[in-house]
Motif scaffolding. Structure first.
Motif, short mmCIF file in Angstrom:
data_model
loop_
_atom_site.label_atom_id
_atom_site.label_comp_id
_atom_site.label_asym_id
_atom_site.label_seq_id
_atom_site.Cartn_x
_atom_site.Cartn_y
_atom_site.Cartn_z
N GLY A 1 0.96 -1.13 -0.08
CA GLY A 1 0.05 -0.11 0.03
C GLY A 1 0.86 1.17 -0.09
O GLY A 1 1.94 1.05 0.21
N PRO A 2 0.22 2.30 -0.52
CA PRO A 2 0.98 3.74 -0.47
C PRO A 2 1.43 4.47 0.95
O PRO A 2 0.98 4.03 2.06
N GLY A 3 2.29 4.91 1.03
CA GLY A 3 2.79 5.88 2.04
C GLY A 3 3.45 5.21 3.21
O GLY A 3 3.73 4.07 3.01
N MET A 4 3.70 5.87 4.16
CA MET A 4 4.36 5.47 5.20
C MET A 4 3.35 5.55 6.56
O MET A 4 2.62 6.27 6.81
N LEU A 5 3.90 4.78 7.80
CA LEU A 5 3.01 4.76 8.92
C LEU A 5 3.86 5.32 9.95
O LEU A 5 5.07 4.89 9.99
N LEU A 6 3.41 5.91 11.09
CA LEU A 6 4.06 6.29 12.19
C LEU A 6 4.37 4.81 12.91
O LEU A 6 3.49 4.19 13.35
N LYS A 7 5.69 4.63 13.32
CA LYS A 7 6.08 3.44 13.89
C LYS A 7 5.62 3.15 15.32
O LYS A 7 5.29 4.35 16.05
N PRO A 8 5.30 2.30 16.03
CA PRO A 8 4.95 2.20 17.45
C PRO A 8 5.92 2.60 18.28
O PRO A 8 5.75 3.24 19.45
N GLU A 9 7.24 2.11 18.38
CA GLU A 9 8.24 2.35 19.17
C GLU A 9 8.39 3.80 19.85
O GLU A 9 8.40 4.15 20.88
N PRO A 10 8.64 4.69 18.83
CA PRO A 10 8.92 5.95 19.40
C PRO A 10 7.77 6.58 20.09
O PRO A 10 7.93 7.33 21.24
N ILE A 11 6.56 6.27 19.63
CA ILE A 11 5.47 6.67 20.52
C ILE A 11 5.05 6.12 21.47
O ILE A 11 4.77 6.87 22.66
N PHE A 12 5.29 4.81 21.69
CA PHE A 12 5.10 4.22 22.96
C PHE A 12 6.25 4.78 24.03
O PHE A 12 5.92 5.15 25.16
N GLU A 13 7.33 4.73 23.73
CA GLU A 13 8.47 5.29 24.38
C GLU A 13 8.09 6.59 25.02
O GLU A 13 8.21 7.13 26.15
N ALA A 14 7.74 7.67 24.14
CA ALA A 14 7.26 8.81 24.58
C ALA A 14 6.20 8.96 25.59
O ALA A 14 6.00 9.54 26.53
N VAL A 15 4.90 8.13 25.26
CA VAL A 15 3.99 8.10 26.27
C VAL A 15 4.45 7.58 27.45
O VAL A 15 3.77 7.98 28.46
N GLU A 16 5.18 6.60 27.32
CA GLU A 16 5.56 5.96 28.88
C GLU A 16 6.53 6.99 29.47
O GLU A 16 6.42 6.94 30.64
N ASP A 17 7.13 7.96 28.80
CA ASP A 17 8.03 8.73 29.26
C ASP A 17 7.24 10.02 30.14
O ASP A 17 7.40 10.22 31.01
N LEU A 18 6.11 10.45 29.30
CA LEU A 18 5.46 11.53 29.76
C LEU A 18 3.89 11.33 30.05
O LEU A 18 3.58 12.25 31.15
N ALA A 19 3.36 10.18 30.11
CA ALA A 19 1.98 9.84 30.75
C ALA A 19 2.29 9.75 32.24
O ALA A 19 3.02 9.01 32.71
N ARG A 20 1.07 10.20 32.95
CA ARG A 20 0.98 10.06 34.31
C ARG A 20 -0.42 9.60 34.58
O ARG A 20 -1.19 9.20 33.76
N GLU A 21 -0.83 9.14 35.80
CA GLU A 21 -2.03 8.41 36.12
C GLU A 21 -3.25 9.13 35.43
O GLU A 21 -4.22 8.31 34.85
N LYS A 22 -3.26 10.57 35.78
CA LYS A 22 -4.49 11.14 35.05
C LYS A 22 -4.31 11.58 33.85
O LYS A 22 -5.02 12.51 33.35
N THR A 23 -3.43 11.02 32.96
CA THR A 23 -3.23 11.81 31.47
C THR A 23 -4.17 11.02 30.55
O THR A 23 -4.40 9.80 30.67
N ARG A 24 -4.66 11.95 29.63
CA ARG A 24 -5.49 11.37 28.65
C ARG A 24 -5.07 11.52 27.33
O ARG A 24 -4.35 12.55 26.97
#
Ligand SMILES: Nc1nonc1C(=O)NCc1ccc(Cl)cc1
Length: 222
Positions: free
Chosen positions: A57-80
Motif C-alpha cells: 500500500g502507499p505511503g508510510m506509517l508512524l512506527k509504534p516504538e517512538p510513540i510508546f516510548e514517548a507516552v510511557e515517558d510523559l504519561a501519568r496516572e491522570k493523563t488522557r
C-alpha cells in the motif's frame, strides 16, 4: 492544565500559541504547554519514526516504538492520551468542555498515512478529528483543540470575553452583531437594538439566533 504535544514538526507551533488568550493562559500558569519532538524518542542514526505498511500500500506509517516510548515517558496516572486523525470522533464544544476538565492531555499528532494500529489499541484513550478533510499532519488540529480547550479553563477568559462561549454552548449560532456607526453608507442598524428596550432586544436576538441556525445549521436544532 498540563498539555504535552507529540509532533514531528514542533516549529509549526511557534506563533498561534504564543499570542492572545493562549499566551496569557501560559503566562498565568492556567495552561502548562510543552511541544515535544517525536524524534527525541528515537535512537537510531536516522531518527526513524515511520516505515512502510505491512501488506503493501502507499505511503508510510508512524512506527509504534517512538510513540510508546514517548507516552510511557510523559504519561501519568491522570493523563488522557489522544490521537489526532481524520478517523477520530468529531471534535466539538461539548468535547472541548470534557477535555477542559482533565488534568493532563497528551496530544499525538498523526501524519503520513496514519498510525500503527497498536498505538490505537494499546495506548490511546481517545481519537479526535477536527473535521472531514485531510491535513498534512496533526499540528493544526492540535492547535485548534488547545485553543478551544484553553478558553474554557478557569480564569482564562474575562467576564466580558466569555459571552461568546455561552451563546454557542446553547447549541445555536450567534445572533447578528452591530456596533457604531448606526448608519454606515445607508446600511442601518436594526431599530430594536437602538431602542434601549432590553426585553425586546433579548427577544429579537433569540429569534435571530434560532432563524440563523435553522437556515445554516438545521442539524443543531435536532
Ligand atoms: N482532519 C484531522 N483532524 O485531526 N487530524 C486531522 C488530520 O487530517 N491529520 C493529518 C492526518 C492525515 C491523514 C492521516 Cl491517515 C493521519 C493524519
Amino acid at each position: 492544565m498540563k498539555v504535552d504535544v507529540l509532533t514531528l514538526f514542533p516549529a509549526m507551533f511557534a506563533g498561534p500559541l504564543d499570542e492572545s488568550i493562549v499566551q496569557r493562559a501560559r503566562k498565568t500558569g492556567a495552561l502548562d504547554l510543552t511541544i515535544r519532538n517525536l524524534r527525541d524518542y528515537t535512537h537510531d542514526r536516522h531518527k526513524t519514526v515511520d516505515d512502510r505498511p505491512f501488506g503493501g500500500g502507499p505511503g508510510m506509517l508512524l512506527k509504534p516504538e517512538p510513540i510508546f516510548e514517548a507516552v510511557e515517558d510523559l504519561a501519568r496516572e491522570k493523563t488522557r492520551v489522544i490521537l489526532l486523525s481524520p478517523s477520530g470522533r468529531k471534535f466539538d464544544q461539548a468535547i472541548a468542555r470534557e477535555l477542559a476538565q482533565q488534568e493532563h492531555l497528551l496530544l499525538i499528532c498523526g501524519s503520513y498515512e496514519g498510525f500503527d494500529e497498536r498505538i490505537r489499541e494499546h495506548l490511546a484513550d481517545d481519537e479526535l478529528s477536527i473535521g472531514d478533510y485531510v491535513l498534512t499532519n496533526g499540528a493544526l488540529p492540535a492547535m485548534v483543540i488547545i485553543d478551544a480547550v484553553t478558553r474554557l479553563l478557569p480564569g482564562v477568559l474575562g467576564d466580558d470575553e466569555s459571552s461568546h462561549e455561552e451563546s454557542f454552548s446553547h447549541g445555536l449560532l450567534e445572533y447578528p452583531h452591530y456596533t457604531r456607526p448606526a448608519d454606515f453608507r445607508g446600511m442601518k442598524v436594526p431599530e430594536v437594538l437602538l431602542s434601549g428596550n432590553h426585553a425586546e432586544i433579548a427577544k429579537w436576538r433569540a429569534e435571530q439566533a434560532k432563524l440563523r441556525t435553522k437556515e445554516r445549521r438545521p442539524d443543531l436544532l435536532d
